[in-house]
Design a protein around this motif. Structure first.
Motif, PDB file in Angstrom:
ATOM      1  N   GLY A 117       0.832  -1.201   0.000  1.00 30.01           N
ATOM      2  CA  GLY A 117       0.000   0.000   0.000  1.00 30.01           C
ATOM      3  C   GLY A 117       0.868   1.252   0.000  1.00 30.01           C
ATOM      4  O   GLY A 117       1.880   1.345  -0.692  1.00 30.01           O
ATOM      5  N   MET A 118       0.479   2.251   0.821  1.00 34.25           N
ATOM      6  CA  MET A 118       1.221   3.503   0.875  1.00 34.25           C
ATOM      7  C   MET A 118       2.573   3.340   1.563  1.00 34.25           C
ATOM      8  O   MET A 118       3.405   4.241   1.517  1.00 34.25           O
ATOM      9  N   GLY A 119       2.812   2.208   2.202  1.00 29.47           N
ATOM     10  CA  GLY A 119       4.091   1.972   2.852  1.00 29.47           C
ATOM     11  C   GLY A 119       5.133   1.362   1.935  1.00 29.47           C
ATOM     12  O   GLY A 119       6.191   0.951   2.405  1.00 29.47           O
ATOM     13  N   VAL A 120       4.874   1.314   0.637  1.00 29.47           N
ATOM     14  CA  VAL A 120       5.799   0.694  -0.299  1.00 29.47           C
ATOM     15  C   VAL A 120       7.118   1.456  -0.331  1.00 29.47           C
ATOM     16  O   VAL A 120       7.145   2.681  -0.307  1.00 29.47           O
ATOM     17  N   THR A 121       8.218   0.729  -0.356  1.00 29.64           N
ATOM     18  CA  THR A 121       9.541   1.337  -0.374  1.00 29.64           C
ATOM     19  C   THR A 121      10.015   1.537  -1.806  1.00 29.64           C
ATOM     20  O   THR A 121       9.492   0.924  -2.748  1.00 29.64           O
ATOM     21  N   VAL A 122      11.036   2.369  -1.965  1.00 29.37           N
ATOM     22  CA  VAL A 122      11.614   2.589  -3.287  1.00 29.37           C
ATOM     23  C   VAL A 122      12.237   1.299  -3.806  1.00 29.37           C
ATOM     24  O   VAL A 122      12.159   0.996  -4.999  1.00 29.37           O
ATOM     25  N   ALA A 123      12.859   0.531  -2.917  1.00 25.44           N
ATOM     26  CA  ALA A 123      13.464  -0.734  -3.337  1.00 25.44           C
ATOM     27  C   ALA A 123      12.418  -1.676  -3.927  1.00 25.44           C
ATOM     28  O   ALA A 123      12.663  -2.345  -4.945  1.00 25.44           O
ATOM     29  N   THR A 124      11.224  -1.727  -3.311  1.00 30.30           N
ATOM     30  CA  THR A 124      10.150  -2.570  -3.849  1.00 30.30           C
ATOM     31  C   THR A 124       9.645  -2.025  -5.173  1.00 30.30           C
ATOM     32  O   THR A 124       9.372  -2.788  -6.107  1.00 30.30           O
ATOM     33  N   LEU A 125       9.531  -0.716  -5.278  1.00 31.05           N
ATOM     34  CA  LEU A 125       9.112  -0.106  -6.541  1.00 31.05           C
ATOM     35  C   LEU A 125      10.087  -0.466  -7.655  1.00 31.05           C
ATOM     36  O   LEU A 125       9.682  -0.752  -8.783  1.00 31.05           O
ATOM     37  N   VAL A 126      11.382  -0.446  -7.355  1.00 27.23           N
ATOM     38  CA  VAL A 126      12.392  -0.798  -8.352  1.00 27.23           C
ATOM     39  C   VAL A 126      12.235  -2.251  -8.778  1.00 27.23           C
ATOM     40  O   VAL A 126      12.297  -2.574  -9.971  1.00 27.23           O
ATOM     41  N   GLU A 127      12.013  -3.143  -7.829  1.00 29.32           N
ATOM     42  CA  GLU A 127      11.855  -4.562  -8.152  1.00 29.32           C
ATOM     43  C   GLU A 127      10.646  -4.791  -9.055  1.00 29.32           C
ATOM     44  O   GLU A 127      10.729  -5.510 -10.055  1.00 29.32           O
ATOM     45  N   VAL A 128       9.509  -4.188  -8.702  1.00 29.22           N
ATOM     46  CA  VAL A 128       8.289  -4.363  -9.494  1.00 29.22           C
ATOM     47  C   VAL A 128       8.469  -3.747 -10.874  1.00 29.22           C
ATOM     48  O   VAL A 128       8.066  -4.327 -11.896  1.00 29.22           O
ATOM     49  N   PHE A 129       9.087  -2.576 -10.928  1.00 26.61           N
ATOM     50  CA  PHE A 129       9.328  -1.891 -12.206  1.00 26.61           C
ATOM     51  C   PHE A 129      10.175  -2.759 -13.121  1.00 26.61           C
ATOM     52  O   PHE A 129       9.861  -2.934 -14.303  1.00 26.61           O
ATOM     53  N   ALA A 130      11.246  -3.333 -12.574  1.00 24.49           N
ATOM     54  CA  ALA A 130      12.141  -4.160 -13.387  1.00 24.49           C
ATOM     55  C   ALA A 130      11.457  -5.450 -13.826  1.00 24.49           C
ATOM     56  O   ALA A 130      11.620  -5.888 -14.972  1.00 24.49           O
ATOM     57  N   ASP A 131      10.700  -6.070 -12.932  1.00 25.86           N
ATOM     58  CA  ASP A 131      10.042  -7.343 -13.261  1.00 25.86           C
ATOM     59  C   ASP A 131       8.986  -7.191 -14.345  1.00 25.86           C
ATOM     60  O   ASP A 131       8.748  -8.124 -15.122  1.00 25.86           O
ATOM     61  N   HIS A 132       8.328  -6.027 -14.397  1.00 24.77           N
ATOM     62  CA  HIS A 132       7.244  -5.817 -15.366  1.00 24.77           C
ATOM     63  C   HIS A 132       7.663  -4.921 -16.531  1.00 24.77           C
ATOM     64  O   HIS A 132       6.805  -4.491 -17.313  1.00 24.77           O
ATOM     65  N   HIS A 133       8.951  -4.646 -16.655  1.00 27.82           N
ATOM     66  CA  HIS A 133       9.423  -3.809 -17.760  1.00 27.82           C
ATOM     67  C   HIS A 133       9.248  -4.537 -19.086  1.00 27.82           C
ATOM     68  O   HIS A 133       9.626  -5.705 -19.206  1.00 27.82           O
ATOM     69  N   PRO A 134       8.677  -3.883 -20.109  1.00 26.77           N
ATOM     70  CA  PRO A 134       8.383  -4.571 -21.375  1.00 26.77           C
ATOM     71  C   PRO A 134       9.618  -5.056 -22.118  1.00 26.77           C
ATOM     72  O   PRO A 134       9.536  -5.997 -22.899  1.00 26.77           O
ATOM     73  N   GLY A 135      10.770  -4.400 -21.916  1.00 24.56           N
ATOM     74  CA  GLY A 135      11.978  -4.785 -22.625  1.00 24.56           C
ATOM     75  C   GLY A 135      12.125  -4.055 -23.940  1.00 24.56           C
ATOM     76  O   GLY A 135      11.226  -3.354 -24.405  1.00 24.56           O
ATOM     77  N   VAL A 136      13.298  -4.181 -24.557  1.00 22.40           N
ATOM     78  CA  VAL A 136      13.587  -3.538 -25.839  1.00 22.40           C
ATOM     79  C   VAL A 136      14.240  -4.569 -26.761  1.00 22.40           C
ATOM     80  O   VAL A 136      15.339  -5.031 -26.485  1.00 22.40           O
ATOM     81  N   PRO A 137      13.570  -4.972 -27.852  1.00 22.88           N
ATOM     82  CA  PRO A 137      12.195  -4.607 -28.215  1.00 22.88           C
ATOM     83  C   PRO A 137      11.195  -5.278 -27.279  1.00 22.88           C
ATOM     84  O   PRO A 137      11.508  -6.297 -26.669  1.00 22.88           O
ATOM     85  N   ALA A 138      10.025  -4.700 -27.171  1.00 23.31           N
ATOM     86  CA  ALA A 138       9.032  -5.213 -26.236  1.00 23.31           C
ATOM     87  C   ALA A 138       8.519  -6.572 -26.682  1.00 23.31           C
ATOM     88  O   ALA A 138       8.292  -6.815 -27.866  1.00 23.31           O
ATOM     89  N   ALA A 139       8.340  -7.456 -25.697  1.00 22.74           N
ATOM     90  CA  ALA A 139       7.739  -8.750 -25.988  1.00 22.74           C
ATOM     91  C   ALA A 139       6.238  -8.556 -26.222  1.00 22.74           C
ATOM     92  O   ALA A 139       5.696  -7.461 -26.035  1.00 22.74           O
ATOM     93  N   SER A 140       5.569  -9.626 -26.611  1.00 25.22           N
ATOM     94  CA  SER A 140       4.127  -9.524 -26.862  1.00 25.22           C
ATOM     95  C   SER A 140       3.328  -9.536 -25.566  1.00 25.22           C
ATOM     96  O   SER A 140       2.183  -9.103 -25.533  1.00 25.22           O
ATOM     97  N   VAL A 141       3.938 -10.061 -24.481  1.00 30.85           N
ATOM     98  CA  VAL A 141       3.284 -10.098 -23.174  1.00 30.85           C
ATOM     99  C   VAL A 141       4.250  -9.595 -22.113  1.00 30.85           C
ATOM    100  O   VAL A 141       5.472  -9.616 -22.302  1.00 30.85           O
ATOM    101  N   CYS A 142       3.721  -9.146 -20.992  1.00 30.33           N
ATOM    102  CA  CYS A 142       4.545  -8.667 -19.893  1.00 30.33           C
ATOM    103  C   CYS A 142       5.337  -9.836 -19.306  1.00 30.33           C
ATOM    104  O   CYS A 142       4.761 -10.877 -18.991  1.00 30.33           O
ATOM    105  N   PRO A 143       6.643  -9.680 -19.113  1.00 29.68           N
ATOM    106  CA  PRO A 143       7.435 -10.769 -18.547  1.00 29.68           C
ATOM    107  C   PRO A 143       7.136 -11.035 -17.079  1.00 29.68           C
ATOM    108  O   PRO A 143       7.476 -12.097 -16.558  1.00 29.68           O
ATOM    109  N   GLY A 144       6.471 -10.088 -16.410  1.00 29.44           N
ATOM    110  CA  GLY A 144       6.205 -10.254 -14.993  1.00 29.44           C
ATOM    111  C   GLY A 144       4.857 -10.865 -14.661  1.00 29.44           C
ATOM    112  O   GLY A 144       4.726 -11.586 -13.669  1.00 29.44           O
ATOM    113  N   CYS A 145       3.843 -10.574 -15.487  1.00 26.42           N
ATOM    114  CA  CYS A 145       2.489 -11.049 -15.165  1.00 26.42           C
ATOM    115  C   CYS A 145       1.776 -11.701 -16.337  1.00 26.42           C
ATOM    116  O   CYS A 145       0.675 -12.223 -16.181  1.00 26.42           O
TER     117      CYS A 145
END
Length: 223
Positions: free
Chosen positions: A112-140
């Protein structure tokens, strides 16, 4: 004065709690002032101003997650009543399963609102589309479309991480160059387009159209 003749130490004033209504008024004043500064000729800041809307939406989603979980456990109906909408509409927009059908990363929902920057970085990296982007999200596994090129988790976490990136520079430095470019809205989109173009088969050069009877018998023209 004390018994020893020394001045008595000053008592610290108790911190006065700031009501949320005052926070609301303060944020609105800042937002209007920001808009006036951009309107005064700072066109480079226009994109940053526009991104505030997505950050407000992402922050609201985390606030709702905190109200739903933890010690509060407010119902969707109670949340919808405060938002002035229906329970179904509130749940579709701010729930852990948005209208797109994809599920928000559990790390965001649980923190929730207690999310840390480190967690934001992890989620951002895990769900990053990539270059070139894949057809589906690599995280979900969210399937991208022409109109939606980011999964709900990535769309939620990106504006929050961008605003808080200076709070934990060590964690942010773990991002790759392409991920950092995407975070800052740089030229990664053009990189993806160029990469896609490079993978497409090239068409053969067009054949020359003869313009005269002589050209029609010239093998260099017709071949």
């Amino acid at each position: 004065m004390t018994a020893t003749g020394k001045p008595a130490p000053r008592r610290k004033r108790a911190a006065q709690p700031v009501e949320n209504a005052k926070f609301d008024a303060f944020v609105r004043r800042i937002l209007r002032a920001y808009g006036r500064r951009v309107a005064a000729g700072d066109i480079e800041a226009l994109a940053s101003l526009a991104r505030l809307s997505s950050e407000v939406d992402a922050t609201t989603r985390l606030a709702v997650a905190s109200l739903k979980n933890g010690p509060y456990k407010y119902s969707w109906q109670e949340i919808a009543d405060r938002l002035g909408t229906s329970r179904q509409a509130a749940q579709m927009r701010y729930g852990d399963k948005p209208a797109t059908g994809a599920t928000l990363d559990r790390r965001l929902v649980e923190a929730g609102m207690g999310v840390t920057v480190a967690t934001l970085v992890e989620v951002f990296a895990d769900h990053h589309p990539g270059v070139p982007a894949a057809s589906v999200c690599p995280g979900c596994g969210f399937r991208y479309t022409d109109k939606q090129t980011a999964c709900p988790s990535y769309a939620t976490v990106r504006p929050l991480l961008y605003r808080r990136r200076h709070e934990d520079q060590k964690a942010v430095n773990q991002l790759t160059t392409d991920q950092t470019d995407d975070l800052h809205g740089r030229s990664t989109t053009r990189k993806r387009a160029a990469a896609r173009q490079a993978t497409r088969p090239t068409s053969p050069p067009p054949r020359a159209i003869p313009t005269s009877l002589f050209d029609a018998h010239n093998p260099e023209v017709t071949s």
